[in-house]
Design a protein around this motif. Structure first.
Motif, short mmCIF file in Angstrom:
data_model
loop_
_atom_site.label_atom_id
_atom_site.label_comp_id
_atom_site.label_asym_id
_atom_site.label_seq_id
_atom_site.Cartn_x
_atom_site.Cartn_y
_atom_site.Cartn_z
N LEU A 1 9.00 10.56 -11.36
CA LEU A 1 9.18 9.38 -12.19
C LEU A 1 10.47 8.64 -11.86
CD1 LEU A 1 7.76 10.60 -15.61
CD2 LEU A 1 6.62 9.32 -13.78
N ILE A 2 11.44 9.36 -11.30
CA ILE A 2 12.66 8.71 -10.83
C ILE A 2 12.31 7.79 -9.66
CG2 ILE A 2 14.91 9.09 -9.75
CD1 ILE A 2 15.07 11.70 -11.43
N LEU A 3 11.43 8.25 -8.76
CA LEU A 3 10.97 7.40 -7.66
C LEU A 3 10.29 6.14 -8.18
CD1 LEU A 3 9.41 9.95 -5.14
CD2 LEU A 3 11.44 8.54 -4.79
N VAL A 4 9.44 6.31 -9.18
CA VAL A 4 8.76 5.15 -9.75
C VAL A 4 9.79 4.16 -10.27
CG1 VAL A 4 7.18 4.35 -11.55
CG2 VAL A 4 6.68 6.47 -10.31
N ARG A 5 10.75 4.66 -11.00
CA ARG A 5 11.77 3.80 -11.59
C ARG A 5 12.58 3.07 -10.52
NH1 ARG A 5 16.87 4.98 -15.50
NH2 ARG A 5 18.06 5.04 -13.60
N GLN A 6 12.87 3.74 -9.41
CA GLN A 6 13.70 3.13 -8.38
C GLN A 6 12.93 2.19 -7.46
OE1 GLN A 6 15.49 6.64 -6.63
NE2 GLN A 6 17.24 6.52 -8.01
N TRP A 7 11.64 2.44 -7.23
CA TRP A 7 10.90 1.63 -6.27
C TRP A 7 10.11 0.49 -6.89
CZ3 TRP A 7 8.82 3.62 -1.13
CH2 TRP A 7 9.79 4.38 -0.48
N ALA A 8 9.71 0.62 -8.13
CA ALA A 8 8.89 -0.41 -8.76
C ALA A 8 9.74 -1.61 -9.16
CB ALA A 8 8.18 0.16 -9.99
N ASP A 9 9.13 -2.78 -9.15
CA ASP A 9 9.81 -3.97 -9.62
C ASP A 9 10.05 -3.90 -11.12
OD1 ASP A 9 9.92 -5.18 -7.10
OD2 ASP A 9 7.90 -5.98 -7.33
N SER A 10 9.08 -3.37 -11.84
CA SER A 10 9.23 -3.10 -13.27
C SER A 10 8.32 -1.94 -13.62
CB SER A 10 8.92 -4.35 -14.11
OG SER A 10 7.61 -4.80 -13.88
N TRP A 11 8.57 -1.33 -14.75
CA TRP A 11 7.84 -0.14 -15.16
C TRP A 11 8.00 0.03 -16.66
CZ3 TRP A 11 11.44 2.81 -17.49
CH2 TRP A 11 12.76 2.62 -17.09
N LEU B 1 0.79 -1.22 0.00
CA LEU B 1 0.00 0.00 0.00
C LEU B 1 0.83 1.28 0.00
CD1 LEU B 1 -2.87 0.89 -0.22
CD2 LEU B 1 -3.07 0.74 2.25
N ASP B 2 1.80 1.42 0.89
CA ASP B 2 2.58 2.66 0.96
C ASP B 2 3.31 2.95 -0.34
OD1 ASP B 2 3.57 2.20 4.44
OD2 ASP B 2 1.77 3.10 3.58
N SER B 3 4.00 1.96 -0.88
CA SER B 3 4.72 2.17 -2.14
C SER B 3 3.77 2.42 -3.29
CB SER B 3 5.61 0.96 -2.46
OG SER B 3 6.62 0.82 -1.50
N ALA B 4 2.69 1.64 -3.36
CA ALA B 4 1.73 1.79 -4.45
C ALA B 4 1.07 3.17 -4.42
CB ALA B 4 0.68 0.69 -4.39
N GLU B 5 0.74 3.65 -3.22
CA GLU B 5 0.14 4.98 -3.10
C GLU B 5 1.09 6.07 -3.59
OE1 GLU B 5 -2.71 6.14 0.24
OE2 GLU B 5 -1.39 4.64 1.15
N LEU B 6 2.34 6.01 -3.14
CA LEU B 6 3.32 7.02 -3.54
C LEU B 6 3.51 7.02 -5.06
CD1 LEU B 6 5.58 9.10 -2.97
CD2 LEU B 6 7.13 7.14 -2.75
N GLU C 1 11.04 11.19 -19.67
CA GLU C 1 12.18 10.47 -19.12
C GLU C 1 11.83 10.10 -17.67
OE1 GLU C 1 16.96 11.04 -18.33
OE2 GLU C 1 15.77 12.79 -18.82
N PRO C 2 12.14 8.95 -17.18
CA PRO C 2 12.92 7.86 -17.74
C PRO C 2 12.09 6.82 -18.45
CG PRO C 2 12.53 7.40 -15.45
CD PRO C 2 11.87 8.73 -15.75
N PHE C 3 10.78 7.04 -18.58
CA PHE C 3 9.90 6.07 -19.21
C PHE C 3 10.09 5.99 -20.73
CE2 PHE C 3 8.12 6.27 -15.11
CZ PHE C 3 7.38 5.12 -14.92
N ASP C 4 10.85 6.91 -21.30
CA ASP C 4 11.09 6.91 -22.74
C ASP C 4 12.14 5.88 -23.15
OD1 ASP C 4 13.16 8.29 -21.51
OD2 ASP C 4 13.31 9.82 -23.05
N LYS C 5 12.70 5.16 -22.19
CA LYS C 5 13.67 4.10 -22.45
C LYS C 5 12.96 2.75 -22.33
CE LYS C 5 17.33 7.02 -20.66
NZ LYS C 5 16.51 8.21 -20.83
N PRO C 6 13.56 1.69 -22.85
CA PRO C 6 12.91 0.38 -22.76
C PRO C 6 12.57 0.02 -21.32
CG PRO C 6 14.79 0.27 -24.23
CD PRO C 6 14.82 1.64 -23.59
N PRO C 7 11.45 -0.70 -21.09
CA PRO C 7 11.05 -1.07 -19.73
C PRO C 7 12.17 -1.76 -18.97
CG PRO C 7 9.34 -1.65 -21.27
CD PRO C 7 10.53 -1.20 -22.09
N GLY C 8 12.32 -1.35 -17.73
CA GLY C 8 13.29 -1.98 -16.86
C GLY C 8 14.71 -1.47 -16.99
N ARG C 9 15.03 -0.68 -18.02
CA ARG C 9 16.39 -0.17 -18.18
C ARG C 9 16.69 0.82 -17.07
NH1 ARG C 9 18.68 0.82 -23.50
NH2 ARG C 9 18.55 -1.42 -23.45
#
Length: 158
Positions: A118-128, A43-48, A93-101
């Motif tokens: 979006l940097i937080l999303v990239r660092q905390w998510a398992d994939s994006w 929940l905490d990570s998903a909400e953020l 950016e950073p979603f303009d790069k291939p997923p997971g890069r």
């Protein structure tokens, strides 16, 4: 006759108007859905992370947005995929790069008020990732940004 889907196949969608209250509504939706499926630890990570995507949709597009929550894995490896659609086809950016890069990102100035979400999303998510969308039946097109969190990864307890 059973009319309810098994718990590991759930999906919810929410249409969000262009409104500054949209991120709060998205967070409240997560608070209702994730615990109902035994995913409280996410929940905490998903909400953020959801708040970051929905806020970007509000700040950077003039139109509506949509939130979709979908079950991942199964009972042995549960998780959630969160997707946010908006009307702007530009993938930031950073979603303009291939997923997971996970290569280097453009630096954000220390005193900048924006640019870290979006940097937080990239660092905390398992994939994006992101998908540009062509025009739909209503001529809206846009893009879809998404991330995944799995209960087994421990990312929900950061």
């Amino acid at each position: 006759m059973v009319t309810v889907s098994p718990p590991h196949t759930w999906s919810y969608a929410l249409h969000l108007p262009h409104d500054p209250r949209a991120p709060r509504i998205a967070r409240k939706t997560l608070r209702a859905v994730l615990p109902a499926y035994g995913l409280s630890e996410l929940l905490d990570s998903a909400e953020l992370l959801t708040s970051e995507l929905v806020t970007n949709a509000y700040l950077h597009t003039p139109g509506p947005a949509a939130l979709r929550l979908r079950a991942l894995g199964g009972e042995d490896a549960p998780g959630v995929r969160v997707s946010v659609w908006d009307t702007d086809p530009h993938i930031p950016e950073p979603f303009d790069k291939p997923p997971g890069r996970r290569g280097p990102l453009s630096p954000v100035p220390d005193l900048a008020e924006r640019g870290r979400g979006l940097i937080l999303v990239r660092q905390w998510a398992d994939s994006w990732g992101a998908f540009p969308l062509g025009d739909d039946l209503f001529g809206r097109g846009g893009k879809l940004l998404w991330f995944e969190l799995g209960a087994a990864s421990g990312r929900g307890s950061r």
